[in-house]
Design an enzyme around this catalytic site. Structure first.
Site, PDB file in Angstrom:
ATOM      1  N   ASP A  96       7.458  -1.975 -11.912  1.00 14.89           N
ATOM      2  CA  ASP A  96       8.039  -2.586 -10.723  1.00 14.89           C
ATOM      3  C   ASP A  96       8.285  -4.074 -10.907  1.00 14.89           C
ATOM      4  OD1 ASP A  96       5.352  -3.376 -10.778  1.00 14.89           O
ATOM      5  OD2 ASP A  96       4.771  -1.996  -9.185  1.00 14.89           O
ATOM      6  N   HIS A 169      -1.072   2.432  -2.818  1.00 14.88           N
ATOM      7  CA  HIS A 169       0.186   2.485  -3.568  1.00 14.88           C
ATOM      8  C   HIS A 169      -0.066   2.505  -5.070  1.00 14.88           C
ATOM      9  CE1 HIS A 169       0.041  -2.128  -3.511  1.00 14.88           C
ATOM     10  NE2 HIS A 169       0.130  -1.840  -4.786  1.00 14.88           N
ATOM     11  N   GLU A 174       4.741   2.533  -1.563  1.00 14.39           N
ATOM     12  CA  GLU A 174       3.904   2.277  -0.407  1.00 14.39           C
ATOM     13  C   GLU A 174       3.717   3.546   0.431  1.00 14.39           C
ATOM     14  OE1 GLU A 174       2.313  -0.294  -0.313  1.00 14.39           O
ATOM     15  OE2 GLU A 174       3.445  -2.107  -0.764  1.00 14.39           O
TER      16      GLU A 174
END
Length: 643
Positions: A96, A169, A174
């Site tokens: 990410d 998460h 999330e």
């Protein structure tokens, strides 16, 4: 679950061979600390890389950021430098990135990965894939599809390394994320942004969105290892391993992956049922400590004072094997009650001329030399201000040692105010430069050395105001400024020999009979934890000295957590007047009072947190059937001589 092959030889118990399976739905292993666990994970990754090299194949790794994998990356770098581990066949895909985010921003994951791994190994730059936080908004969806396709074109992920957030998460998936989700942009949960706030110097600076691999992307990895360190991860770890699969806790989707292992330290595993309440899982070896813990737990579960617990209460709660013809509920209750009662003392330095056989501290020597180690320049009064006050009032020689400067926690506006006041008294080039440095600094930049010096001096002045109020001379206040902290950034240097040398010096100089230190075991890279490790390392080096034979170490907790009731070995009660004195001592730390920079999720001010926590400890003792006090501070003894 399938059995893990090729990896059990380097430290993992094969999946499917759980020690206790009644509650746990994901294979997990528990290590003494994050260093030990990280080394094992790094060895598995190295083993996989070499295995692929022997087959002339690429090794595709999914990598994570944050504090959890740092020691894994450190060990991989060491293997590369010292053992010749090559990353020439490695292709990486990071989980990410914040969005929007420039690559050269020190908070970017691009920066993080190069700082901790890529700049130190022989991986080909073209084999590094990190989500791009600069892609124009209108092109982002297409970019995410390409990132997903690139993983597939590489042959899929051979190994995926994960951390876990307190919201549950993985990556930035999330709560609410779908099991089949793929690489996409996502809005960050409030808890996630709160946890990131210290790195960004405030919640308002944390991006609201991110780009992340999806749950479906992660779940296609052939092997998944999730790292979790520290007490602040213990509840979400339990919920993930033992709870039902739910989009509210995205990490629970890993229960359906056939080759996943959670690698935990003792603190992160502390709320697992087999660790926290093992009598609900199996027949126990009832040691004195486990028996004490179980009876306290039972009293709280039944909402009854300890002395009112019955045989039926024990039997109904899976503790029938604790009862025997030699040990009735009455005898268990009395032993537990007495043990708790003996932890309570109004004499934390020991009561002179008293029988100390049932007291937590020794009566002799009557006047003790004491060091209170405080990680930041306010933890002493926040965490043990009442005990501090009693030690001074009862005639002990109390020294306070502030381990770090705490300079990064001073807001710019506070430093600017001090500089402008100084300039208004007498124009100075020095303070004019400070004002200019603060005014010119961008959000991404660190403080200059001059500004850091000013901020550190502000914290020193606040600390001296508080310690003078508590009644000790300035000569007994020590500012250690441990070097590991002095980076000007949230991320600190590893603990080094210079840090330990400074700790050794003050202990050797004072030769204390008592040491108090912050025993926080949350983030293994957090300042409290590093300061505690510095003390432990120093004690190990010094324990052969004769003066250390008479030194006892007491650990307190910071503003975030308190010791569990069964763990407490010394409980110091406070009167309403002492509660107010503690509050006033905290108030001297004015820069940490209103709108503090590192507030965390709890919006209460530190003095409110401290009072509420101390009152809650006293209420717990009262609910167990002991005396009622306004507040209590709690401590656990660290027996370093027995290690």
């Amino acid at each position: 679950m399938e059995t893990i092959t090729n990896h059990s030889s380097i430290g993992y118990k094969p999946a499917g061979q759980f020690e206790d399976t009644r509650f746990e739905k994901i294979h997990n292993v528990i290590f003494q600390d994050s260093k030990e666990g990280s080394k094992i994970v790094a060895e598995e990754i190295a083993h996989l890389i070499k295995e692929k090299q022997n087959k002339r194949q690429s090794c595709v790794l999914g990598l994570a950021t944050g504090s959890s994998p740092i020691k894994v990356y450190e060990e991989l770098v060491r293997m590369h430098r010292e053992e010749g581990l090559s990353f020439g066949n490695v292709v990486t895909f990071n989980l990410d990135e914040y969005y929007p985010m420039e690559r050269n921003n020190v908070q970017s994951y691009h920066y993080f990965m190069h700082q901790h791994l890529f700049d130190h190994i022989d991986i080909a730059p073209e084999n590094i894939n990190i989500p791009d936080g600069t892609v124009p908004r209108e092109e982002l969806q297409e970019y995410c599809k390409r990132y997903e396709q690139a993983i597939q074109d590489a042959g899929g992920l051979d190994f995926q390394l994960l951390g876990i957030g307190r919201s549950g998460h993985i990556g930035f998936n999330e709560p609410g994320s779908h099991f089949n989700s793929v690489t996409r942009d996502i809005t960050l949960d409030h808890i996630t942004r709160v946890d990131a706030a210290p790195a960004f110097k405030g919640l308002e600076n944390v991006p609201r969105k991110a780009v992340t691999m999806g749950i479906g992307t992660i779940s296609k990895a052939k092997r998944i290892v999730l790292l979790a360190w520290g007490q602040n991860k213990s509840e979400i770890v339990r919920d993930t391993i033992e709870g039902e699969i739910s989009a509210h806790v995205p990490a629970t989707y890993l229960q359906e992956h056939a080759n996943t292992t959670f690698v935990l330290d003792k603190e992160a595993a502390s709320h697992l049922t087999r660790i926290d309440t093992p009598w609900l899982v199996r027949t126990c070896d009832w040691t004195k400590d486990l028996t004490h813990k179980a009876v306290v737990w039972l009293s709280m579960q039944k909402n009854k004072p300890i002395l009112q617990l019955t045989d039926k209460d024990y039997n109904d709660s899976g503790m029938s094997d604790l009862l025997s013809s030699e040990q009735s509920s009455y005898e268990l209750n009395i032993k537990t009650f007495n043990r708790l009662q003996h932890t309570i003392t109004g004499w934390p330095g020991g009561k002179p001329h008293a029988d100390d056989s049932n007291r937590p501290e020794r009566a002799q020597p009557e006047r003790k030399r004491v060091i209170i180690f405080s990680p930041h320049p306010d933890d002493d009064v926040i965490s043990m201000g009442g005990t501090f006050d009693r030690l001074v009032a009862q005639g002990h020689e109390v020294h306070v040692a502030y381990q770090t400067s705490g300079n990064i926690a001073v807001p710019d506006h506070e430093a600017l105010k001090i500089a402008e006041v100084a300039n208004s008294l007498e124009k100075s080039e020095l303070f004019t430069e400070v004002v200019q440095n603060i005014s010119d600094k961008t959000e991404e930049e660190y403080d200059s050395k001059l500004v850091r010096k000013l901020k550190g001096n502000i914290r020193r002045a606040e600390s001296l105001a508080a310690t003078r109020y508590m009644g000790i001379p300035d000569s007994q206040v020590h500012f250690l400024d441990l070097p590991f902290y002095e980076t000007g950034a949230i991320r600190k240097k590893p603990l080094g020999v210079d840090d330990i040398r400074i700790m050794n010096r003050i202990i050797e100089e004072i030769k204390p009979h008592q040491i108090y230190a912050a025993g926080d075991l949350a983030d293994p890279h957090g300042t409290h934890r590093v300061c505690l490790e510095a003390l432990f390392a120093s004690l190990e080096e010094l324990k052969s000295n004769a003066f250390m034979e008479d030194c006892w170490v007491w650990l307190y907790r910071g503003a975030w957590h308190e010791w569990e009731t069964h763990e407490i070995e010394m409980a110091v009660p406070m009167s309403p007047a002492q509660v107010l004195r503690k509050r006033k001592a905290i108030f001297f730390h004015q820069t940490q009072k209103d709108g503090v920079m590192f507030q965390g999720e709890d919006l209460r001010e530190f003095w409110v947190r401290a009072e509420d926590r101390n009152k809650e400890t006293a209420q717990r003792y009262q609910s167990l059937g002991l005396a009622s006090y306004a507040a209590m501070e709690a401590f656990v003894r660290y027996n370093f001589q027995q290690l």
